[in-house]
Enzyme design. Structure first.
Site, short mmCIF file in Angstrom:
data_model
loop_
_atom_site.label_atom_id
_atom_site.label_comp_id
_atom_site.label_asym_id
_atom_site.label_seq_id
_atom_site.Cartn_x
_atom_site.Cartn_y
_atom_site.Cartn_z
N PHE A 14 39.59 61.25 57.84
CA PHE A 14 40.96 61.25 57.30
C PHE A 14 41.89 60.70 58.38
O PHE A 14 41.64 60.88 59.58
CB PHE A 14 41.40 62.67 56.91
CG PHE A 14 40.90 63.13 55.57
CD1 PHE A 14 41.75 63.23 54.48
CD2 PHE A 14 39.55 63.43 55.38
CE1 PHE A 14 41.29 63.65 53.24
CE2 PHE A 14 39.07 63.85 54.15
CZ PHE A 14 39.95 63.95 53.06
N ARG A 50 26.41 62.11 39.04
CA ARG A 50 26.59 62.80 37.75
C ARG A 50 27.79 62.24 37.01
O ARG A 50 28.69 61.64 37.60
CB ARG A 50 26.80 64.29 37.99
CG ARG A 50 25.60 64.99 38.59
CD ARG A 50 25.92 66.40 39.02
NE ARG A 50 26.95 66.41 40.05
CZ ARG A 50 27.70 67.45 40.34
NH1 ARG A 50 27.56 68.58 39.69
NH2 ARG A 50 28.60 67.39 41.30
N PHE A 80 28.85 70.52 44.81
CA PHE A 80 29.45 71.53 45.68
C PHE A 80 28.73 71.61 47.03
O PHE A 80 28.17 70.64 47.50
CB PHE A 80 29.52 72.89 44.97
CG PHE A 80 30.46 72.91 43.81
CD1 PHE A 80 31.75 72.42 43.94
CD2 PHE A 80 30.07 73.39 42.57
CE1 PHE A 80 32.64 72.42 42.86
CE2 PHE A 80 30.94 73.40 41.48
CZ PHE A 80 32.22 72.93 41.64
N TRP A 129 36.25 55.54 52.90
CA TRP A 129 37.42 55.70 52.02
C TRP A 129 38.42 54.57 52.28
O TRP A 129 38.97 53.98 51.35
CB TRP A 129 38.08 57.06 52.27
CG TRP A 129 39.23 57.35 51.35
CD1 TRP A 129 39.17 57.88 50.10
CD2 TRP A 129 40.62 57.10 51.60
NE1 TRP A 129 40.43 57.98 49.55
CE2 TRP A 129 41.34 57.50 50.45
CE3 TRP A 129 41.34 56.57 52.69
CZ2 TRP A 129 42.73 57.40 50.36
CZ3 TRP A 129 42.72 56.47 52.60
CH2 TRP A 129 43.40 56.88 51.45
N LYS A 166 40.54 69.15 39.19
CA LYS A 166 39.84 68.13 39.97
C LYS A 166 40.40 66.73 39.78
O LYS A 166 40.62 66.00 40.74
CB LYS A 166 38.36 68.17 39.57
CG LYS A 166 37.43 67.64 40.64
CD LYS A 166 36.01 68.03 40.27
CE LYS A 166 35.01 67.32 41.15
NZ LYS A 166 33.67 67.44 40.64
N ALA A 223 27.32 72.61 39.27
CA ALA A 223 26.45 73.14 40.31
C ALA A 223 26.67 74.62 40.56
O ALA A 223 25.82 75.28 41.12
CB ALA A 223 26.65 72.37 41.60
N LYS A 230 32.36 64.28 48.83
CA LYS A 230 30.90 64.11 48.75
C LYS A 230 30.52 62.90 47.91
O LYS A 230 29.69 62.09 48.34
CB LYS A 230 30.30 65.40 48.16
CG LYS A 230 28.81 65.37 47.98
CD LYS A 230 28.25 66.76 47.79
CE LYS A 230 29.08 67.61 46.87
NZ LYS A 230 29.11 67.13 45.49
N THR A 239 32.43 60.38 47.23
CA THR A 239 32.95 59.21 47.97
C THR A 239 31.95 58.78 49.04
O THR A 239 31.69 57.59 49.22
CB THR A 239 34.31 59.58 48.62
OG1 THR A 239 35.15 60.16 47.63
CG2 THR A 239 34.99 58.37 49.20
#
Length: 558
Positions: A383, A96, A303, A411, A107, A275, A73, A75
């Site tokens: 991906f 954030r 999230f 990405w 994470k 979140a 998200k 990214t």
């Protein structure tokens, strides 16, 4: 082919001096307080000077429920911001700050990934400009002053069994969830039970992220209910006389942090409530300032959309007078497959049927976001293992939901991979079709607000809450807090309160374990199921592989 890690890519970034980045937004050198060469805080004087300007368009990036396959998200938020700039728009992003707890836990970082990152990556994921340390210190000051007040005669007649203010530390430390304080005899005070939450769950964090300026910050801090007397009347932070000193500690933390993307586009990184246990949005002051200096502002909510987007709409937008012009919902083929029942080890193999089965989760999020009156575009975060047939299956499903899905390759390719998404998002934002409205009215009873979210967003049949909780909510209504929104503390992994229930479950119940009044932040926290406001570290924490290499560079953040 071998791919570089996020930290390797970030280390090779061609960063520009932060003054140059500020200049793009019309900031003079005096408007910025630099922290080194690549990050700075924006002065209140500059923020005040742009208030007369028209607001740009607000774009929210949210996602499906997170899976171990990863969604990307942040990214996508970074990639879309870069993409908008690449097609000639004046855009910036607002995200954030990262908490140390999850960085050293599961994470491992929160600054985007691949060629869609915000830099300096290492600093952003560690101490950054010290904002979280300041929040921890301000919270701890109040904790200390409450116990000190009780020790020196308890003028406010605090019932020591009813101290509501816990302690915080910015680390995942399950051993501190429930503790006994003030042991050791007369000189150490009166023993009582208390506990720690993680800093990002602190009401001080929520207040910092919702306050409009320092005066508003100080008033909100004063409104915090820290304890109750024997007659159940509340004792406020201002009664303990702590709000002034807390504001002093938060003076610099209140100012948004300016950094840059890998493509040298401006980004505000400021505030970071979780979140799942807090409201999950960056600061109002950063978002509102960004809207004055950019034509398009891309922000994210934590999230899945059942948590982050719901709180963004019902809490942040309601309180700050904001309205999103477009919502981008991030999904991945891999996550669809996991929701369709495929094990993580088998995600590399084509499985169109599993993709189709897993799309129910995505469909529910699309419907939920639309229920706020806001247009939705799905960003398929690409991906390398995704096949054309799998991508086509997602696109076809989304079209059937009356929305559209666009493949994004930020990405791997940075802004080049999001130009199509950026073009479409700008068109929608400019069209003015958004008819945003929160999900429930301010004057709805608190328990009905909880039921509205549980039934309309989670699609639960019922909310389970015992008489003690219902009576507590009624008492708060009688005390004048009935108009507050509710902040649901729930697992991020499912629409239900069972983290293992993937897809789009129906027929479930939402058990409410506890309710907490955050009178300063201006919401009621509703703790559901097994969710913890102090996470624990996993069996193999990321911290085990974070270290300095021979060149003194940080390894292991990803």
């Amino acid at each position: 082919m071998g791919y570089k890690s996020d930290i390797e890519i970030a280390r090779e970034a061609n960063k520009k001096p932060i003054m140059e980045i500020g200049a793009k937004l019309g900031m003079e050198p005096n408007d910025l307080l630099p922290y080194g060469h690549d990050k700075a805080k924006v002065s209140q004087e500059f923020i005040n000077s742009v208030q007369g300007k028209e607001d740009g368009k607000l774009i929210l990036v949210t996602a499906i429920n997170p899976t171990p396959a990863g969604e990307g998200k942040t990214t996508t938020t970074v990639g879309l911001g870069d993409g908008l700039n690449a097609i000639g728009k004046n855009a910036m992003i607002c995200i954030r700050e990262a908490s140390l707890g999850p960085n050293f836990g599961m994470k491992g970082g929160a600054a985007g990934g691949g060629y869609a990152q915000v830099v300096p990556m290492e600093e952003m994921n560690l101490h950054f400009t010290g904002d979280f340390h300041a929040i921890t210190s301000a919270h701890s000051l109040l904790s200390a002053m409450i116990d000190n007040h009780i020790y020196w005669g308890n003028e406010q007649e605090i019932d020591t069994r009813r101290v509501a203010w816990r302690r915080v530390v910015d680390m995942n430390d399950r051993a501190l969830r429930q503790i006994t304080a003030s042991l050791g005899g007369v000189s150490n005070g009166f023993p009582r039970e208390t506990g720690f939450d993680i800093t990002v769950a602190s009401e001080v964090m929520a207040i910092l992220c919702l306050a409009t300026d320092l005066a508003d910050l100080e008033k909100r801090l004063g409104d915090i209910i820290v304890a109750y007397r024997r007659d159940k009347t509340p004792v406020y932070c201002r009664d303990i006389k702590a709000s002034g000193a807390m504001t002093v500690l938060l003076k610099d933390a209140m100012q948004p942090n300016l950094v840059q993307t890998l493509e040298n586009n401006p980004a505000f990184v400021h505030g970071g409530p979780f979140a799942n246990i807090a409201h999950g949005c960056n600061s109002v002051i950063a978002t509102k300032t960004a809207l004055k200096v950019a034509d398009y502002v891309v922000t994210e909510a934590g999230f899945g959309a059942d948590l982050g987007a719901e709180k963004f709409m019902n809490i942040k937008c309601r309180k700050a007078g904001l309205a999103p012009d477009c919502v981008v919902l991030v999904a991945t083929v891999r996550a669809m497959k996991m929701n369709g029942g495929v094990a993580k080890a088998d995600l590399g193999e084509e499985n169109v049927a599993a993709v189709q089965d897993g799309c129910a989760n995505l469909g529910r999020h699309i419907g939920n976001v639309k229920s706020f009156g806001v247009p939705v575009v799905v960003a398929i975060n690409h991906f390398v293992t995704d096949t054309d047939a799998e991508v086509a299956a997602v696109k076809e499903y989304v079209e059937g939901q009356g929305s559209e899905a666009i493949l994004c390759q930020h990405w791997a390719h940075g802004s080049e991979g999001t130009k199509e998404l950026a073009t479409r998002v700008a068109e929608i934002a400019d069209s003015g079709v958004s008819q945003f409205a929160p999900l429930y009215r301010d004057d709805m009873p608190l328990f009905e607000k909880i039921e509205t979210i549980a039934k309309r967003i989670y699609r639960a049949d019922e909310v389970l809450a015992d008489a003690k909780i219902r009576n507590q909510l009624r008492e708060w209504e009688e005390a004048g807090y009935g108009n507050l929104p509710v902040c649901m503390a729930k697992t991020q992994y499912s629409f239900s309160t069972d983290p293992n229930l993937r897809g789009a479950p129906v027929g479930h119940s939402v058990p409410v374990r506890e309710v907490r009044l955050s009178a300063g932040a201006g919401f009621i926290v509703v703790v559901c199921g097994e969710i913890m406001t102090m996470p624990g570290l996993p069996r193999k924490p990321a911290a085990e592989t974070i270290c300095l290499n021979a060149d003194g560079e940080i390894e292991g953040l990803f």
